[in-house]
Design a protein around this motif. Structure first.
Motif, PDB file in Angstrom:
ATOM      1  N   ARG A  74      60.571  44.519  66.323  1.00  0.00           N
ATOM      2  CA  ARG A  74      59.939  43.634  67.145  1.00  0.00           C
ATOM      3  C   ARG A  74      58.636  43.216  66.174  1.00  0.00           C
ATOM      4  O   ARG A  74      57.991  42.036  66.660  1.00  0.00           O
ATOM      5  CB  ARG A  74      59.286  44.450  68.238  1.00  0.00           C
ATOM      6  N   ASP A  75      58.205  43.649  65.115  1.00  0.00           N
ATOM      7  CA  ASP A  75      57.407  43.182  64.440  1.00  0.00           C
ATOM      8  C   ASP A  75      57.777  42.675  62.938  1.00  0.00           C
ATOM      9  O   ASP A  75      58.988  43.175  62.564  1.00  0.00           O
ATOM     10  CB  ASP A  75      56.232  44.259  63.928  1.00  0.00           C
ATOM     11  N   PRO A  76      57.094  41.759  62.307  1.00  0.00           N
ATOM     12  CA  PRO A  76      57.688  41.347  61.116  1.00  0.00           C
ATOM     13  C   PRO A  76      57.669  42.324  60.045  1.00  0.00           C
ATOM     14  O   PRO A  76      56.901  43.241  59.961  1.00  0.00           O
ATOM     15  CB  PRO A  76      56.728  40.300  60.620  1.00  0.00           C
ATOM     16  N   LEU A  79      68.015  40.429  58.158  1.00  0.00           N
ATOM     17  CA  LEU A  79      66.488  40.800  58.963  1.00  0.00           C
ATOM     18  C   LEU A  79      65.386  40.063  58.444  1.00  0.00           C
ATOM     19  O   LEU A  79      64.235  40.580  58.970  1.00  0.00           O
ATOM     20  CB  LEU A  79      66.313  42.431  58.386  1.00  0.00           C
ATOM     21  N   SER A  80      65.445  39.087  57.932  1.00  0.00           N
ATOM     22  CA  SER A  80      64.182  38.000  57.695  1.00  0.00           C
ATOM     23  C   SER A  80      63.010  38.774  57.250  1.00  0.00           C
ATOM     24  O   SER A  80      61.947  38.661  57.441  1.00  0.00           O
ATOM     25  CB  SER A  80      63.813  37.253  58.861  1.00  0.00           C
ATOM     26  N   ARG A 119      54.560  29.038  58.266  1.00  0.00           N
ATOM     27  CA  ARG A 119      55.554  29.982  57.716  1.00  0.00           C
ATOM     28  C   ARG A 119      55.884  31.205  58.960  1.00  0.00           C
ATOM     29  O   ARG A 119      56.827  31.577  59.209  1.00  0.00           O
ATOM     30  CB  ARG A 119      55.403  30.806  56.577  1.00  0.00           C
ATOM     31  N   ASP A 120      54.784  31.622  59.306  1.00  0.00           N
ATOM     32  CA  ASP A 120      54.716  32.808  60.391  1.00  0.00           C
ATOM     33  C   ASP A 120      55.566  32.125  61.680  1.00  0.00           C
ATOM     34  O   ASP A 120      56.455  32.757  62.311  1.00  0.00           O
ATOM     35  CB  ASP A 120      53.588  32.957  60.873  1.00  0.00           C
ATOM     36  N   SER A 128      59.107  33.633  63.348  1.00  0.00           N
ATOM     37  CA  SER A 128      58.993  34.117  64.714  1.00  0.00           C
ATOM     38  C   SER A 128      60.050  33.322  65.486  1.00  0.00           C
ATOM     39  O   SER A 128      60.975  33.978  66.236  1.00  0.00           O
ATOM     40  CB  SER A 128      57.596  33.896  65.466  1.00  0.00           C
ATOM     41  N   ALA A 129      60.470  32.094  65.233  1.00  0.00           N
ATOM     42  CA  ALA A 129      61.185  31.231  66.063  1.00  0.00           C
ATOM     43  C   ALA A 129      62.700  32.183  65.629  1.00  0.00           C
ATOM     44  O   ALA A 129      63.612  31.843  66.525  1.00  0.00           O
ATOM     45  CB  ALA A 129      61.088  29.797  65.727  1.00  0.00           C
ATOM     46  N   TYR A 130      62.817  32.228  64.465  1.00  0.00           N
ATOM     47  CA  TYR A 130      64.135  32.717  63.875  1.00  0.00           C
ATOM     48  C   TYR A 130      64.377  34.012  64.475  1.00  0.00           C
ATOM     49  O   TYR A 130      65.681  34.008  64.756  1.00  0.00           O
ATOM     50  CB  TYR A 130      64.009  32.621  62.176  1.00  0.00           C
ATOM     51  N   ARG A 131      63.413  34.856  64.285  1.00  0.00           N
ATOM     52  CA  ARG A 131      63.782  36.225  64.773  1.00  0.00           C
ATOM     53  C   ARG A 131      64.008  36.218  66.382  1.00  0.00           C
ATOM     54  O   ARG A 131      64.958  36.819  66.792  1.00  0.00           O
ATOM     55  CB  ARG A 131      62.514  37.202  64.476  1.00  0.00           C
TER      56      ARG A 131
END
Lengths: 136, 94
Positions: free
Chosen positions: A29-31, A62-63, B31-32, B36-39
């Motif tokens: 859920r988190d980066p 997983l970015s 970048r954030d 976020s959009a990709y995830r």
């Protein structure tokens, strides 16, 4: 991410792999952020080409984001200072790097299976380092 | 690294100026937002795969070669990891 979870995810035979996968599902859920010292340690512990390909594939899919300091040189100074404060416990560079990063962004939680992050290491200001994974 | 140029309307330009005055790094914001959009896209995609399922696919596509020796390290013990890293460094010496 600390070295333990990263390596455990890349080695399905490791005893910590099931736990790391469970924690990964919670963490997603988190980066996920990775710093260079952790990646360097992981490559020493994953010497085979296929293990490193897994590592790269995992980071892509997983970015996982590379930590980028605004001033890496200044960060090094802060890490050296932290290492000096804990010298009797012989911490590694990675321990200090993660502890200092934890102090720079209060939102960060360290994903580690190293008990010393709970029992010994603190942020530079002396506060507890927020941890992600449940206790061992 | 690639450079991306984005045209901004008057409102967006005003917002950027205000954010910059408050010390916000616009590049980091962008970048954030991208991550976020990709995830979010991955989470709502047709596969709806959990990360552990993605890892299972990676293990299947990149299996260990036969005879790969096991690592002698406890990943929950920093002393054990340090010894393993030192062993690896010594193996690399000429």
């Amino acid at each position: 991410m600390d070295t333990g979870p990263l390596v455990a995810l890349c080695d399905p035979r490791d005893g910590l792999n099931p736990r790391a996968l469970h924690d990964l599902d919670r963490a997603f859920r988190d980066p996920l952020i990775l710093c260079a010292p952790v990646l360097t340690e992981a490559c020493f512990l994953l010497p085979h080409a296929v293990q490193r390909r897994r590592l790269q594939r995992m980071l892509d899919q997983l970015s996982v984001r590379a930590y980028q300091a605004d001033d890496e040189g200044r960060l090094w100074g802060e890490v050296f200072h932290w290492l000096d404060q804990y010298q009797e416990h012989r911490p590694d560079w990675t321990d200090g790097y993660l502890a200092v990063l934890s102090g720079k962004d209060r939102r960060l939680r360290v994903w580690t299976y190293d008990r010393e992050f709970r029992t010994k290491w603190r942020r530079p200001d002396g506060t507890t380092i927020p941890l992600f994974a449940r206790r061992a | 690294m690639k450079l991306l140029n984005v045209r901004l309307g008057p409102d967006e330009s005003r917002i950027v100026a205000e954010l910059r005055r408050d010390g916000v790094q616009i590049s980091r914001l962008v970048r954030d937002a991208l991550h976020s959009a990709y995830r979010a896209r991955q989470a709502t995609g047709a596969t709806r795969r959990r990360p552990s399922e993605m890892m299972a696919a990676i293990y299947s596509e990149l299996p260990d070669p036969p005879g790969l020796p096991r690592r002698r390290v406890d990943l929950g013990d920093r002393q054990s990891m340090r010894r393993a890293i030192l062993r690896a460094m010594k193996r690399q010496q000429p």
